[in-house]
Design an enzyme around this catalytic site. Structure first.
Site, PDB file in Angstrom:
ATOM      1  N   HIS A   1       0.836  -1.203   0.000  1.00  0.00           N
ATOM      2  CA  HIS A   1       0.000   0.000   0.000  1.00  0.00           C
ATOM      3  C   HIS A   1       0.877   1.261   0.000  1.00  0.00           C
ATOM      4  CE1 HIS A   1      -3.649   2.360   1.200  1.00  0.00           C
ATOM      5  NE2 HIS A   1      -2.715   3.160   1.652  1.00  0.00           N
ATOM      6  N   GLU A   2       1.762   1.336   0.981  1.00  0.00           N
ATOM      7  CA  GLU A   2       2.616   2.527   1.064  1.00  0.00           C
ATOM      8  C   GLU A   2       3.553   2.576  -0.144  1.00  0.00           C
ATOM      9  OE1 GLU A   2       1.672   4.679   3.120  1.00  0.00           O
ATOM     10  OE2 GLU A   2       0.408   3.359   4.346  1.00  0.00           O
TER      11      GLU A   2
ATOM     12  N   HIS B   1       1.859   4.480  -2.822  1.00  0.00           N
ATOM     13  CA  HIS B   1       1.998   5.930  -2.591  1.00  0.00           C
ATOM     14  C   HIS B   1       3.411   6.379  -2.980  1.00  0.00           C
ATOM     15  CE1 HIS B   1      -1.782   6.768  -0.574  1.00  0.00           C
ATOM     16  NE2 HIS B   1      -1.581   5.880   0.384  1.00  0.00           N
TER      17      HIS B   1
ATOM     18  N   GLU C   1      -4.572   7.748  -3.061  1.00  0.00           N
ATOM     19  CA  GLU C   1      -5.038   6.460  -2.550  1.00  0.00           C
ATOM     20  C   GLU C   1      -5.304   5.486  -3.712  1.00  0.00           C
ATOM     21  OE1 GLU C   1      -4.685   6.255   0.563  1.00  0.00           O
ATOM     22  OE2 GLU C   1      -5.698   4.400   1.093  1.00  0.00           O
TER      23      GLU C   1
HETATM   24 ZN    ZN Z   1      -2.990   5.234   1.832  1.00  0.00          ZN
END
Ligand code: ZN
Length: 501
Positions: free
Chosen positions: A265-266, A269, A295
């Protein structure tokens, strides 16, 4: 004109430097700072952010923007100059409307609110957080009033997070999702034992979890010459420049998914931040388009890729080298099913792809009502419990499982929640568009080849930085208006098959 533009860029570069310096301090605060540093650090960050704000809202910035309006309007909409003047003007207008005294009050209320929230959580008692939250909600309403809005206060706060989107549009999108997701949650709820995820709940060595996460980050293209990953209590990503992007994660000793999917997830980003062109650096264009678009990149890698069967075709054999005993009996199919297990639960951050958005809708709905005075803060826990029951069919047994679970309201983060659902929706929409151009992306993922998908996001999303609003970006990248349909199609197909619905 060139002189005015150079002067504006020089000021904006300083503002950006101050903000990023504060960002380094905030990153350190959450990773390596000893607890004793808290007070001094808070002062240091406050000072840098105040200087950045003063520099940005100086009258000179307003006059420079006025002077540049004509030439920027004449320039191509997508050009650096037109975009810089347009986006800076938009952010400048917002920044000057909020009185400095209100900013100070909001920051004080946040400090007080955070302390009360921690205490209330300890006692599982919302009453201890009620008065501070009343103050926070009042200040958010005041902030919305000073910004101005077309229809409701939520509009004003949403504009800060997702420029160009309105509350009505968000609510319509949510209604469409709710109509499809609530029945899906019910159907899955009747077949919970179809998927066994016990393979994920075993002791997993900390260092090996770390190494497996790092291997996955490298595989998807996160550049460790221009970034790193460290530990924190809550995973987050922060960027000081496209050449220095920091990810954090946390490792749970008995649950595989926590660290691994937080890293993906990170990492999503982080790929976005590393993909922002140098020419946009040190300007308001040198970041993501919005919280929701950011996101979309994290969800793309965490869920659309990381929770796909193809990804595990590639990665399970690798993961088995780290955990031969724990994963001895795991097949690609059983592991794929395990990481996609869905169950209505009480805690947002532990929610799966099907239930997650319902947690978000509940919060947005309550925020809107609080801001408009249609819901008293004292009635919040009950409203929360009722909404959980109607959306997810589960009821919290106390406030810790309910209204006290998120930190967002303590710092006045109203209207940040829609970004999470927008991210899910946009991730699927972008992926469908990417498949349209490269139908072999799934095959490439199965081979551990992620460059094709990353390159597509670089070209259609990252390259633009914050030049465009979320809507403009989606239309540009996909040729379609922002829509829940690709996401619903993705969720329905995936979970119909998983649960044999
Ligand atoms: Zn996030």
């Amino acid at each position: 004109m060139q002189r005015a533009l150079d002067r504006l860029r020089a000021i904006l570069a300083e503002v950006d430097d101050l903000q990023n310096a504060a960002g380094v301090l905030a990153w350190d605060q959450q990773t390596y700072m000893p607890p004793g540093g808290a007070r001094a650090r808070a002062n240091q960050i406050d000072t840098l952010r105040r200087l950045a704000h003063e520099r940005f809202t100086a009258p000179e910035v307003g006059s420079l923007l006025d002077g540049l309006a004509g030439s920027a309007a004449a320039a191509d909409y997508v050009s650096m100059e037109a975009s810089l003047v347009r986006v800076t003007r938009r952010e400048y207008e917002k920044a000057v409307r909020i009185p400095p005294s209100l900013v100070v009050e909001i920051s004080r209320a946040a400090n007080e609110g955070y302390a009360a929230w921690v205490e209330a959580r300890k006692h599982k008692d919302f009453a201890l957080f009620r008065a501070p939250l009343e103050r926070i909600a009042r200040l958010q309403a005041a902030k919305a009033d000073s910004l101005g809005y077309p229809t409701c206060r939520f509009d004003a706060l949403l504009e800060l997070r997702e420029p160009g989107l309105t509350t009505a549009e968000i609510n319509a999108l949510f209604a469409e999702l709710r109509e499809a997701l609530v029945p899906l949650v019910r159907k899955i709820g009747e077949k919970l034992d179809v998927i066994d995820d016990s393979v994920l709940h075993q002791p997993f060595d900390d260092a090996k979890q770390w190494d497996a996460g790092m291997e996955a980050l490298k595989a998807i293209g996160f550049d460790l010459q221009r970034g790193r990953q460290d530990r924190s209590v809550h995973p987050f990503t922060t960027s000081f420049s496209p050449h220095d992007v920091r990810l954090t994660t946390r490792v749970a000793p008995d649950f595989f998914s926590a660290a691994f999917f937080a890293s993906l997830h990170e990492g999503g980003h982080g790929l976005y931040e590393q993909g922002i062109p140098d020419e946009l650096s040190r300007t308001p264009l040198g970041g993501g388009a919005s919280g929701g678009v950011h996101e979309s990149q994290s969800r793309l890698w965490e869920n659309v890729v990381g929770r796909s069967r193809n990804f595990w075709e590639y990665f399970l054999p690798r993961l088995k080298q780290y955990f031969p005993a724990q994963l001895a009996a795991a097949s690609v199919e059983s592991f794929y099913r395990a990481v996609n297990r869905s169950e209505p639960s009480l805690i947002r951050v532990e929610a799966d792809e099907v239930t997650y958005n319902l947690h978000i809708m509940l919060r947005c709905d309550l925020e809107q009502k609080m801001l408009d005075g249609d819901l008293q803060v004292k009635d919040l826990p009950g409203a929360w419990h009722d909404a959980m029951e109607s959306y997810l069919g589960v009821r919290p047994k106390d406030d810790l499982e309910g209204v006290l679970q998120d930190i967002h309201w303590t710092f006045g983060g109203f209207a940040t929640f829609p970004g999470y659902t927008l991210g899910n929706v946009i991730s699927a929409q972008l992926y469908v568009a990417a498949l349209g151009e490269h139908p072999d992306i799934p095959q490439r993922i199965r081979e551990g080849e992620f460059a094709q998908l990353l390159e597509w996001t670089r070209r259609h999303v990252h390259r633009h930085g914050a030049k465009f609003t979320p809507r403009e970006l989606v239309v540009k990248a996909t040729g379609q208006e922002l829509s829940a349909k690709p996401y619903l199609g993705y969720i329905q197909a995936k979970f119909d098959e998983l649960y044999e619905l």
